[in-house]
Design a protein around this motif. Structure first.
Motif, PDB file in Angstrom:
ATOM      1  N   LEU A  34       0.825  -1.207   0.000  1.00  0.00           N
ATOM      2  CA  LEU A  34       0.000   0.000   0.000  1.00  0.00           C
ATOM      3  C   LEU A  34       0.860   1.258   0.000  1.00  0.00           C
ATOM      4  N   ARG A  35       1.899   1.255   0.795  1.00  0.00           N
ATOM      5  CA  ARG A  35       2.773   2.435   0.892  1.00  0.00           C
ATOM      6  C   ARG A  35       3.478   2.751  -0.428  1.00  0.00           C
ATOM      7  N   LYS A  36       3.556   1.784  -1.311  1.00  0.00           N
ATOM      8  CA  LYS A  36       4.221   2.002  -2.605  1.00  0.00           C
ATOM      9  C   LYS A  36       3.256   2.509  -3.681  1.00  0.00           C
ATOM     10  N   GLN A  37       1.966   2.512  -3.377  1.00  0.00           N
ATOM     11  CA  GLN A  37       0.985   2.907  -4.380  1.00  0.00           C
ATOM     12  C   GLN A  37       1.002   4.420  -4.579  1.00  0.00           C
ATOM     13  N   GLU A  38       0.912   4.844  -5.827  1.00  0.00           N
ATOM     14  CA  GLU A  38       0.938   6.267  -6.160  1.00  0.00           C
ATOM     15  C   GLU A  38      -0.183   7.027  -5.447  1.00  0.00           C
ATOM     16  N   GLU A  39      -1.373   6.377  -5.387  1.00  0.00           N
ATOM     17  CA  GLU A  39      -2.513   7.036  -4.738  1.00  0.00           C
ATOM     18  C   GLU A  39      -2.220   7.323  -3.261  1.00  0.00           C
ATOM     19  N   TYR A  40      -1.526   6.414  -2.616  1.00  0.00           N
ATOM     20  CA  TYR A  40      -1.217   6.594  -1.199  1.00  0.00           C
ATOM     21  C   TYR A  40      -0.118   7.635  -1.013  1.00  0.00           C
ATOM     22  N   ILE A  41       0.898   7.562  -1.865  1.00  0.00           N
ATOM     23  CA  ILE A  41       2.020   8.494  -1.750  1.00  0.00           C
ATOM     24  C   ILE A  41       1.542   9.940  -1.909  1.00  0.00           C
ATOM     25  N   LYS A  42       0.652  10.195  -2.865  1.00  0.00           N
ATOM     26  CA  LYS A  42       0.191  11.552  -3.149  1.00  0.00           C
ATOM     27  C   LYS A  42      -0.865  12.044  -2.164  1.00  0.00           C
ATOM     28  N   ALA A  43      -1.567  11.113  -1.518  1.00  0.00           N
ATOM     29  CA  ALA A  43      -2.696  11.491  -0.669  1.00  0.00           C
ATOM     30  C   ALA A  43      -2.239  12.195   0.604  1.00  0.00           C
ATOM     31  N   LYS A  44      -2.966  13.259   0.959  1.00  0.00           N
ATOM     32  CA  LYS A  44      -2.740  13.953   2.226  1.00  0.00           C
ATOM     33  C   LYS A  44      -3.827  13.564   3.243  1.00  0.00           C
ATOM     34  N   ASN A  45      -5.053  13.541   2.759  1.00  0.00           N
ATOM     35  CA  ASN A  45      -6.198  13.233   3.619  1.00  0.00           C
ATOM     36  C   ASN A  45      -6.762  11.857   3.262  1.00  0.00           C
ATOM     37  N   ILE A  46      -6.737  10.941   4.222  1.00  0.00           N
ATOM     38  CA  ILE A  46      -7.110   9.545   3.955  1.00  0.00           C
ATOM     39  C   ILE A  46      -8.172   9.083   4.958  1.00  0.00           C
ATOM     40  N   LEU A  47      -9.224   8.462   4.423  1.00  0.00           N
ATOM     41  CA  LEU A  47     -10.207   7.802   5.281  1.00  0.00           C
ATOM     42  C   LEU A  47      -9.770   6.361   5.465  1.00  0.00           C
ATOM     43  N   ILE A  48      -9.541   5.970   6.709  1.00  0.00           N
ATOM     44  CA  ILE A  48      -9.062   4.626   7.026  1.00  0.00           C
ATOM     45  C   ILE A  48     -10.112   3.964   7.921  1.00  0.00           C
ATOM     46  N   TYR A  49      -9.804   2.884   8.609  1.00  0.00           N
ATOM     47  CA  TYR A  49     -10.780   2.216   9.474  1.00  0.00           C
ATOM     48  C   TYR A  49     -10.061   1.541  10.628  1.00  0.00           C
ATOM     49  N   ASN A  50     -10.802   1.249  11.669  1.00  0.00           N
ATOM     50  CA  ASN A  50     -10.293   0.424  12.777  1.00  0.00           C
ATOM     51  C   ASN A  50     -10.715  -1.014  12.534  1.00  0.00           C
ATOM     52  N   SER A  51      -9.771  -1.926  12.555  1.00  0.00           N
ATOM     53  CA  SER A  51     -10.052  -3.323  12.203  1.00  0.00           C
ATOM     54  C   SER A  51     -10.781  -4.042  13.326  1.00  0.00           C
ATOM     55  N   ILE A  52     -11.512  -5.090  12.930  1.00  0.00           N
ATOM     56  CA  ILE A  52     -12.253  -5.935  13.850  1.00  0.00           C
ATOM     57  C   ILE A  52     -12.367  -7.323  13.229  1.00  0.00           C
ATOM     58  N   ASN A  53     -12.417  -8.345  14.068  1.00  0.00           N
ATOM     59  CA  ASN A  53     -12.630  -9.729  13.613  1.00  0.00           C
ATOM     60  C   ASN A  53     -11.640 -10.160  12.531  1.00  0.00           C
ATOM     61  N   ASN A  54     -10.364  -9.935  12.798  1.00  0.00           N
ATOM     62  CA  ASN A  54      -9.272 -10.368  11.910  1.00  0.00           C
ATOM     63  C   ASN A  54      -9.241  -9.644  10.558  1.00  0.00           C
ATOM     64  N   GLU A  55      -9.860  -8.477  10.462  1.00  0.00           N
ATOM     65  CA  GLU A  55      -9.693  -7.676   9.254  1.00  0.00           C
ATOM     66  C   GLU A  55      -8.232  -7.264   9.128  1.00  0.00           C
ATOM     67  N   VAL A  56      -7.843  -6.861   7.935  1.00  0.00           N
ATOM     68  CA  VAL A  56      -6.472  -6.381   7.727  1.00  0.00           C
ATOM     69  C   VAL A  56      -6.206  -5.228   8.695  1.00  0.00           C
ATOM     70  N   ASP A  57      -5.138  -5.362   9.480  1.00  0.00           N
ATOM     71  CA  ASP A  57      -4.800  -4.372  10.510  1.00  0.00           C
ATOM     72  C   ASP A  57      -3.875  -3.311   9.912  1.00  0.00           C
ATOM     73  N   LEU A  58      -4.399  -2.087   9.793  1.00  0.00           N
ATOM     74  CA  LEU A  58      -3.643  -0.990   9.195  1.00  0.00           C
ATOM     75  C   LEU A  58      -3.195   0.035  10.225  1.00  0.00           C
ATOM     76  N   SER A  59      -3.252  -0.328  11.500  1.00  0.00           N
ATOM     77  CA  SER A  59      -2.959   0.654  12.554  1.00  0.00           C
ATOM     78  C   SER A  59      -1.554   1.234  12.434  1.00  0.00           C
ATOM     79  N   GLU A  60      -0.627   0.506  11.860  1.00  0.00           N
ATOM     80  CA  GLU A  60       0.744   1.000  11.713  1.00  0.00           C
ATOM     81  C   GLU A  60       0.807   2.267  10.846  1.00  0.00           C
ATOM     82  N   LEU A  61      -0.167   2.427   9.932  1.00  0.00           N
ATOM     83  CA  LEU A  61      -0.133   3.553   9.003  1.00  0.00           C
ATOM     84  C   LEU A  61      -0.251   4.906   9.698  1.00  0.00           C
TER      85      LEU A  61
END
Length: 599
Positions: free
Chosen positions: A453-480
């Protein structure tokens, strides 16, 4: 008059007249100033194939630029399906207004018309008020004394295949039934017939008496090129490489008869090009006639409700099932040749699920199951359509085909309920797969997804991102959250709406209604300019369709917004086909631990 009131009025009408004939219909139409006299009809009778013929003809005539009304019966789900113009079903407003006018006319009559006479009157009045160029008019039952036969003349009278059905009304032999169907033939008219060799003389005799021109289909000139789910392709006479979307060998025959009808229309001055014909035949859709509801599992529904329909269906299944046996979901009326129908379908059945149709003429599911069990095939009873669909999906496990047949009304209910039941089944199955992952697997796979994800152009250029809090073994993105970005989180509010909120700090979260940590609205501010949305999902397919948790918050949030979207999931969440509707929004990218899928 509202929609419910209109339907209640229609259904309050008697099913049959005490004294069969057209007299009641004539009185009703006189009260409505005989709108049918100002319309031009292609009148379609027959035991089987008349619905498909109506669908083909309507689509071709629409392609040719004619404003084409179509009247069919029965409906699958809603009465409004019976009345359409150029593929557009009658609006609720027009339906209610037309029903009210017909009701007012009936109130002035001493004798009350039957339900079918009422819906036929609705059709005539609606098509007249909409100034249709042509009306494709399907006979209800028989022909000679059917309510539709009040029309004085037809542009073409079309008679499709004849079989033994409604013998207590139409006669006990094919010949008797054919004469009843041929009752739609008018004086000095053009008649097209699905050729049944033993009935040719009857049609010739009637056409001679009425001074009508008879055109027979010539199936010896039909050449099937390709048959099956992948492509239906055939030649007929001078027409080459015709593609049709309707499945089954019998649809080649039906289409050939329609081509004969188009030839007659052309001779009468109707301008219909080859392009109109080819496009119309290819684009024709006809629900519950070998309709494929899903490909994983392969789920086919057909309204086959009599022996002849079952014969046509059985002849098509080898090319459709490709050697596999199917789970058969069926419910049949007791006045049909149900044992013959089961005998025709049994060679293609792995097992049966039996339901009782919602009809006073229904064969009980227990009786049907007993009959099937005596033939040495497993049969299980289900209490209703929903239970039958859930059971069939569990038995199939996306591998064994499912085939539903036996009644058009059952087929309609299946088509209505299946998408939601399939989604629930898939959610449960994929969530269980995801929950089976151990914590180390979740951590490892999530890290791989984050790295990609960090290598994607959309992520690199983005300033404002809507993310989520994971639950029930969803992909954990808290490190971001340690990245130099501004992150917002979803807050679900009333009316299935969602806000993107930036919490003041990491303590500004509450447990939401779904057990997900959501930002406290009093200690957060709304993110207005979102560059990227990273969203969770339950399942996905290679076309970047997303199956969410079912509440629809993300789809509503994304509606009419031009925001880049990336879904994150594990490889085990990929399925062959996500069931979608017009409100579902595709994702621009989906990232798993091993692959990136781009829209």
């Amino acid at each position: 008059m509202e929609n419910k009131e209109a339907i209640a009025f229609i259904e309050s009408c008697p099913w049959f007249n005490e004294s069969p004939g057209l007299e009641n219909m004539r009185k009703l139409m006189n009260e409505l100033n005989n709108p049918q006299d100002d319309l031009k009809f292609i009148h379609v009778a027959g035991t089987n194939g008349k619905g498909s013929a109506c669908a083909y003809l309507s689509e071709i005539l629409k392609e040719a630029g004619y404003k084409t009304g179509t009247f069919i019966s029965p409906h699958l789900i809603d009465y409004k399906e019976r009345f359409s113009i150029n593929d557009e079903q009658i609006s609720e407003k027009a339906f209610c207004e037309t029903v009210e006018k017909v009701k007012e006319a009936i109130n002035r009559l001493e004798v009350k018309p039957s339900l079918f006479e009422v819906v036929t009157a609705i059709a005539f009045l609606y098509f007249k008020e909409e100034n249709c160029d042509l009306v494709v008019l399907e006979v209800g039952l028989g022909g000679r004394i059917d309510a539709t036969n009040i029309v004085k003349e037809n542009v073409v009278s079309l008679i499709m295949n004849i079989g033994l059905e409604h013998t207590n009304i139409l006669g006990n032999t094919l010949e008797e039934i054919a004469r009843e169907k041929a009752g739609i033939i008018k004086e000095n008219s053009d008649v097209v017939v699905y050729d049944v060799p033993e009935l040719r003389e009857i049609y010739k005799e009637i056409c001679d008496k009425t001074n009508s021109d008879l055109y027979l289909s010539d199936f010896s000139k039909l050449n099937v090129i390709s048959e099956g789910i992948n492509k239906q392709l055939f030649d007929y006479k001078e027409y080459k490489n015709i593609e049709i979307s309707l499945l089954g060998h019998h649809q080649f025959l039906n289409a050939a008869v329609v081509l004969e009808t188009i030839e007659v229309l052309s001779k009468k001055g109707y301008k219909i090009s080859d392009e109109n014909i080819y496009t119309g035949l290819k684009n024709t859709k006809w629900d519950a006639r070998l309709s494929i509801l899903s490909n994983s599992p392969l789920f086919i529904v057909d309204g086959a409700h009599n022996k002849q329909c079952a014969m046509a269906l059985a002849s098509s299944l080898p090319n459709i099932l490709n050697g596999q046996k199917a789970i058969m979901l069926c419910g049949i009326l007791k006045d049909k040749q149900y044992e013959d129908i089961i005998d025709l379908m049994s060679p293609f059945a792995k097992e049966f699920i039996c339901i009782t149709p919602d009809s006073p003429r229904a064969l009980l599911n227990s009786e049907l199951a007993l009959l099937i069990n005596k033939k040495g095939i497993k049969a299980t009873c289900a209490n209703d359509i929903s239970e039958a669909l859930k059971l069939s999906l569990e038995l199939s496990d996306e591998k064994t085909p499912i085939m539903a047949f036996g009644s058009l009304y059952i087929a309609g209910e299946i088509e209505e309920k299946y998408p939601d039941i399939l989604k629930k089944y898939l959610r449960k199955k994929i969530k269980n797969k995801r929950l089976s992952l151990c914590s180390d697997e979740v951590k490892d796979k999530s890290q791989k997804i984050i790295n990609t994800l960090r290598k994607q152009e959309e992520y690199i250029k983005a300033k404002n991102i809507l993310i989520y809090n994971s639950i029930n073994n969803e992909v954990d993105l808290s490190e971001l959250v340690s990245d130099d970005k501004c992150f917002a989180y979803p807050l679900c509010i009333e009316d299935k709406k969602m806000l993107a909120l930036i919490p003041d700090n990491e303590t500004c979260f509450n447990n939401g209604s779904y057990g997900i940590k959501e930002p406290d609205i009093k200690r957060s501010k709304e993110m207005k300019d979102i560059d990227l949305i990273i969203c969770p999902l339950v399942a996905f397919d290679e076309n970047n369709n997303r199956l969410g948790n079912g509440a629809g918050y993300y789809d509503r949030f994304l509606e009419n917004k031009n925001i880049k979207t990336i879904g994150v999931a594990y490889d085990i969440q990929k399925i062959i086909e996500v069931p979608v509707n017009k409100y579902d929004v595709k994702l621009h990218k989906i990232i798993t631990e091993s692959k990136t899928y781009v829209k």
